[in-house]
Design an enzyme around this catalytic site. Structure first.
Site, PDB file in Angstrom:
ATOM      1  N   ARG A 137       0.819  -1.206   0.000  1.00  0.00           N
ATOM      2  CA  ARG A 137       0.000   0.000   0.000  1.00  0.00           C
ATOM      3  C   ARG A 137       0.857   1.262   0.000  1.00  0.00           C
ATOM      4  O   ARG A 137       0.506   2.272  -0.589  1.00  0.00           O
ATOM      5  CB  ARG A 137      -0.910   0.016   1.228  1.00  0.00           C
ATOM      6  CG  ARG A 137      -1.913   1.144   1.170  1.00  0.00           C
ATOM      7  CD  ARG A 137      -2.667   1.413   2.447  1.00  0.00           C
ATOM      8  NE  ARG A 137      -2.985   0.284   3.264  1.00  0.00           N
ATOM      9  CZ  ARG A 137      -4.018  -0.539   3.069  1.00  0.00           C
ATOM     10  NH1 ARG A 137      -4.809  -0.372   2.034  1.00  0.00           N
ATOM     11  NH2 ARG A 137      -4.240  -1.521   3.907  1.00  0.00           N
ATOM     12  N   ARG A 141       7.342  -0.036   1.510  1.00  0.00           N
ATOM     13  CA  ARG A 141       7.269  -1.165   2.440  1.00  0.00           C
ATOM     14  C   ARG A 141       6.070  -2.048   2.146  1.00  0.00           C
ATOM     15  O   ARG A 141       5.078  -1.597   1.584  1.00  0.00           O
ATOM     16  CB  ARG A 141       7.223  -0.671   3.890  1.00  0.00           C
ATOM     17  CG  ARG A 141       6.111   0.327   4.202  1.00  0.00           C
ATOM     18  CD  ARG A 141       6.562   1.181   5.389  1.00  0.00           C
ATOM     19  NE  ARG A 141       5.525   2.067   5.894  1.00  0.00           N
ATOM     20  CZ  ARG A 141       5.179   3.233   5.357  1.00  0.00           C
ATOM     21  NH1 ARG A 141       5.748   3.628   4.221  1.00  0.00           N
ATOM     22  NH2 ARG A 141       4.269   3.993   5.917  1.00  0.00           N
ATOM     23  N   CYS A 150      -3.202 -17.695  15.036  1.00  0.00           N
ATOM     24  CA  CYS A 150      -2.703 -16.906  16.162  1.00  0.00           C
ATOM     25  C   CYS A 150      -2.775 -17.774  17.408  1.00  0.00           C
ATOM     26  O   CYS A 150      -3.491 -18.771  17.430  1.00  0.00           O
ATOM     27  CB  CYS A 150      -3.555 -15.664  16.389  1.00  0.00           C
ATOM     28  SG  CYS A 150      -3.522 -14.540  14.988  1.00  0.00           S
ATOM     29  N   CYS A 157     -10.563  -8.549  15.563  1.00  0.00           N
ATOM     30  CA  CYS A 157      -9.442  -8.673  14.622  1.00  0.00           C
ATOM     31  C   CYS A 157      -9.799  -8.105  13.251  1.00  0.00           C
ATOM     32  O   CYS A 157     -10.782  -8.494  12.632  1.00  0.00           O
ATOM     33  CB  CYS A 157      -9.026 -10.123  14.454  1.00  0.00           C
ATOM     34  SG  CYS A 157      -7.691 -10.305  13.244  1.00  0.00           S
ATOM     35  N   ASP A 318     -11.001  -0.732  13.599  1.00  0.00           N
ATOM     36  CA  ASP A 318     -11.480  -0.790  12.216  1.00  0.00           C
ATOM     37  C   ASP A 318     -12.949  -1.204  12.168  1.00  0.00           C
ATOM     38  O   ASP A 318     -13.461  -1.823  13.093  1.00  0.00           O
ATOM     39  CB  ASP A 318     -10.638  -1.793  11.416  1.00  0.00           C
ATOM     40  CG  ASP A 318      -9.216  -1.293  11.207  1.00  0.00           C
ATOM     41  OD1 ASP A 318      -9.036  -0.070  11.062  1.00  0.00           O
ATOM     42  OD2 ASP A 318      -8.290  -2.121  11.196  1.00  0.00           O
ATOM     43  N   ASP A 355      -7.085   3.780  10.358  1.00  0.00           N
ATOM     44  CA  ASP A 355      -6.752   3.157   9.081  1.00  0.00           C
ATOM     45  C   ASP A 355      -7.948   3.450   8.179  1.00  0.00           C
ATOM     46  O   ASP A 355      -9.054   2.970   8.437  1.00  0.00           O
ATOM     47  CB  ASP A 355      -6.511   1.647   9.269  1.00  0.00           C
ATOM     48  CG  ASP A 355      -5.359   1.159   8.398  1.00  0.00           C
ATOM     49  OD1 ASP A 355      -5.223   1.663   7.262  1.00  0.00           O
ATOM     50  OD2 ASP A 355      -4.607   0.282   8.847  1.00  0.00           O
ATOM     51  N   LYS A 362      -2.929   4.414   7.070  1.00  0.00           N
ATOM     52  CA  LYS A 362      -3.040   4.987   8.409  1.00  0.00           C
ATOM     53  C   LYS A 362      -3.017   6.518   8.341  1.00  0.00           C
ATOM     54  O   LYS A 362      -2.102   7.088   7.763  1.00  0.00           O
ATOM     55  CB  LYS A 362      -1.871   4.512   9.264  1.00  0.00           C
ATOM     56  CG  LYS A 362      -1.846   3.006   9.480  1.00  0.00           C
ATOM     57  CD  LYS A 362      -0.591   2.607  10.240  1.00  0.00           C
ATOM     58  CE  LYS A 362      -0.470   1.114  10.422  1.00  0.00           C
ATOM     59  NZ  LYS A 362      -0.195   0.386   9.169  1.00  0.00           N
TER      60      LYS A 362
HETATM   61  C1  LIG Z   1       0.441  -0.660   9.006  1.00  0.00           C
HETATM   62  C2  LIG Z   1       0.914  -1.077   7.703  1.00  0.00           C
HETATM   63  C3  LIG Z   1       2.259  -0.945   7.344  1.00  0.00           C
HETATM   64  C4  LIG Z   1       3.297  -0.370   8.270  1.00  0.00           C
HETATM   65  O1  LIG Z   1       3.047   0.992   8.503  1.00  0.00           O
HETATM   66  P1  LIG Z   1       4.032   1.867   9.393  1.00  0.00           P
HETATM   67  O2  LIG Z   1       3.312   3.172   9.581  1.00  0.00           O
HETATM   68  O3  LIG Z   1       5.302   1.995   8.631  1.00  0.00           O
HETATM   69  O4  LIG Z   1       4.227   1.122  10.672  1.00  0.00           O
HETATM   70  C5  LIG Z   1       2.627  -1.347   6.086  1.00  0.00           C
HETATM   71  N1  LIG Z   1       1.732  -1.846   5.211  1.00  0.00           N
HETATM   72  C6  LIG Z   1       0.438  -1.964   5.527  1.00  0.00           C
HETATM   73  C7  LIG Z   1      -0.514  -2.504   4.523  1.00  0.00           C
HETATM   74  C8  LIG Z   1      -0.024  -1.604   6.793  1.00  0.00           C
HETATM   75  O5  LIG Z   1      -1.317  -1.745   7.104  1.00  0.00           O
HETATM   76  S1  SF4 Z   2      -5.536  -8.899  16.164  1.00  0.00           S
HETATM   77 FE1  SF4 Z   2      -6.001 -10.630  14.784  1.00  0.00          FE
HETATM   78  S2  SF4 Z   2      -4.028 -11.156  13.872  1.00  0.00           S
HETATM   79 FE2  SF4 Z   2      -3.592  -9.933  15.728  1.00  0.00          FE
HETATM   80  S3  SF4 Z   2      -3.326 -11.462  17.362  1.00  0.00           S
HETATM   81 FE3  SF4 Z   2      -5.462 -10.795  17.385  1.00  0.00          FE
HETATM   82  S4  SF4 Z   2      -6.528 -12.329  16.142  1.00  0.00           S
HETATM   83 FE4  SF4 Z   2      -4.357 -12.491  15.650  1.00  0.00          FE
END
Ligand SMILES: *Cc1c(COP(=O)(O)O)cnc(C)c1O
Ligand code: SF4
Length: 412
Positions: A137, A141, A150, A157, A318, A355, A362
């Site tokens: 996205r 990164r 998990c 979640c 979310d 988000d 974010k």
């Molecule tokens: C949260 C997230 C990241 C990491 O975001 P940072 O702000 O760098 O911690 C990277 N890719 C996706 C899709 C994310 O949701």
């Molecule tokens: S938020 Fe979702 S992915 Fe993260 S530990 Fe909890 S269940 Fe697992």
């Protein structure tokens, strides 16, 4: 004029007694498993094998189960599986219907209430996946989903569409394709392993994956997102830490929401990671009747620092289907931020983010500290609500000969 958050956050009466009770480090104890040997209890595989996953187990351990929870546990397998490690289950207060630990992991009937604006993929991850299990996205990164399992499942979640496979999503990451994509995209300098929980893998499997990523020259930075230090601190073995330290720079982001989750067992596990040179951050989700309270959050962030963890993000919950009973308002989130900044150590103050629904990434949201701004001055207020003026500097004069002056457009 002060914002509503400013006046409310500032007026929060300090309650030192409550704060110190929240901040005390205690062992999770063994109240339901007194006869288990230490060797078994401290074995992370034993913990996983003995997770609470069925209604009968819940009822036996917790006769105070409410009808809403009972109905939730029956329905859980069609939505997001129920699983709670014995270690973490001990943190639940069976006498408190609103126990903040209980609300995070015991399903409730309200999970079946869904609103039209709720989604199964609230952050639009699937539509930003060039190959399955890889979300690209941001420019530099990627999010690398390694598993759908998990140690325990959080009822809110954001990835419940795939995590635990209760909805039949059938997530099968193909590491070769994911790694190949990263290798072919030199702009990817940061890889975030998540899921599901990467630390559920054996040391060998994780080492294999990390070595393959480290073999890509343009991958500068690795990180792992994991709730295992909180759900299953037994997993943080010296062997795991010794393996991880080969892959520096490697950061770990943990996920803790309430000060009670930071037990003596968790603190020891986090120390082992920190002693392996791994910088630790924490991500919390703002949850109704769990941590939507300034005193709780302040105790939490301060306790995180004592565990050598830097609070990184607080997420607005979310819009996951069936999470309305766990979502707190943005108004509340802003009040909490107001009650942190200036009132406690700057290192303890995370960034509050939403988000963006549908896949915008974010977005930081913050109480308003800049009251007005023009080309001559900036009017700001501090954490106590006092107002100050800062005369704006001019960017037009170059400091050194040959350096072009900055334009207004350089800032947009
Ligand atoms: C949260 C997230 C990241 C990491 O975001 P940072 O702000 O760098 O911690 C990277 N890719 C996706 C899709 C994310 O949701
Ligand atoms: S938020 Fe979702 S992915 Fe993260 S530990 Fe909890 S269940 Fe697992």
């Amino acid at each position: 004029m002060l914002t509503e958050e400013a006046s409310q956050g500032g007026e929060e009466p300090p309650d030192p007694a409550r704060l110190s009770a929240l901040k005390a480090f205690q062992s999770a104890g063994r109240k339901f498993w007194a006869n288990v040997t230490d060797a078994d209890w401290n074995d992370w595989r034993w913990q996983l094998k003995h997770r609470i996953t069925r209604l009968e187990q819940l009822e036996r351990l917790m006769p105070t189960l409410t009808p809403e929870e009972r109905a939730g546990a029956v329905l859980a397998d069609t939505k997001l599986a129920m699983a709670i490690t014995p270690y973490f289950f001990n943190l639940i207060d069976p006498s408190d219907e609103n126990c903040p630990i209980r609300r995070q992991v015991i399903p409730r009937l309200e999970e079946t209430d869904t609103a039209p604006w709720e989604m199964t993929d609230p952050c639009g991850e699937d539509s930003h996946s060039p190959v399955p299990g890889l979300v690209h996205r941001y420019p530099d990164r990627v999010l690398f989903l390694v598993t759908d399992r998990c140690a325990a499942y959080c009822r809110y979640c954001t990835r419940s569409r795939l995590v635990s496979n209760a909805t039949g999503y059938d997530f099968h990451p193909e590491f070769d394709r994911q790694i190949d994509y990263i290798a072919r995209h030199p702009e990817v300098r940061d890889v975030l392993l998540s899921g599901g929980d990467p630390l559920l893998f054996s040391d060998e499997k994780l080492e294999y994956l990390l070595s393959r990523l480290r073999a890509i020259p343009h991958v500068e930075f690795l990180r792992i997102g994991s709730r295992i230090p909180i759900f299953l601190p037994q997993r943080i073995t010296p062997e795991l830490c010794a393996m991880l330290r080969q892959f520096h720079p490697l950061f770990v982001s943990i996920h803790s929401n309430h000060p009670r989750e930071l037990t003596t067992e968790v603190r020891a596990a986090l120390e082992r990671l920190a002693d392996a040179g791994i910088p630790l951050g924490n991500q919390s989700v703002l949850l109704r009747h769990v941590n939507d309270d300034v005193t709780v959050m302040r105790a939490h962030v301060q306790k995180l620092l004592m565990c050598r963890v830097r609070p990184y993000y607080i997420y607005q919950c979310d819009l996951i289907a069936g999470s309305a009973h766990l979502r707190a308002s943005v108004r509340r989130g802003l009040q909490i931020m107001e009650g942190l900044r200036g009132h406690t150590t700057g290192y303890a103050v995370p960034t509050y983010v939403i988000d963006a629904p549908g896949g915008g990434g974010k977005v930081p949201v913050s109480p308003e500290y800049v009251l007005s701004r023009n080309k001559d001055r900036v009017v700001i207020r501090n954490f106590e609500g006092r107002i100050f003026e800062y005369p704006e500097a001019t960017d037009g004069t170059p400091l050194f000969k040959g350096v072009p002056p900055l334009n207004e457009s350089d800032f947009v």
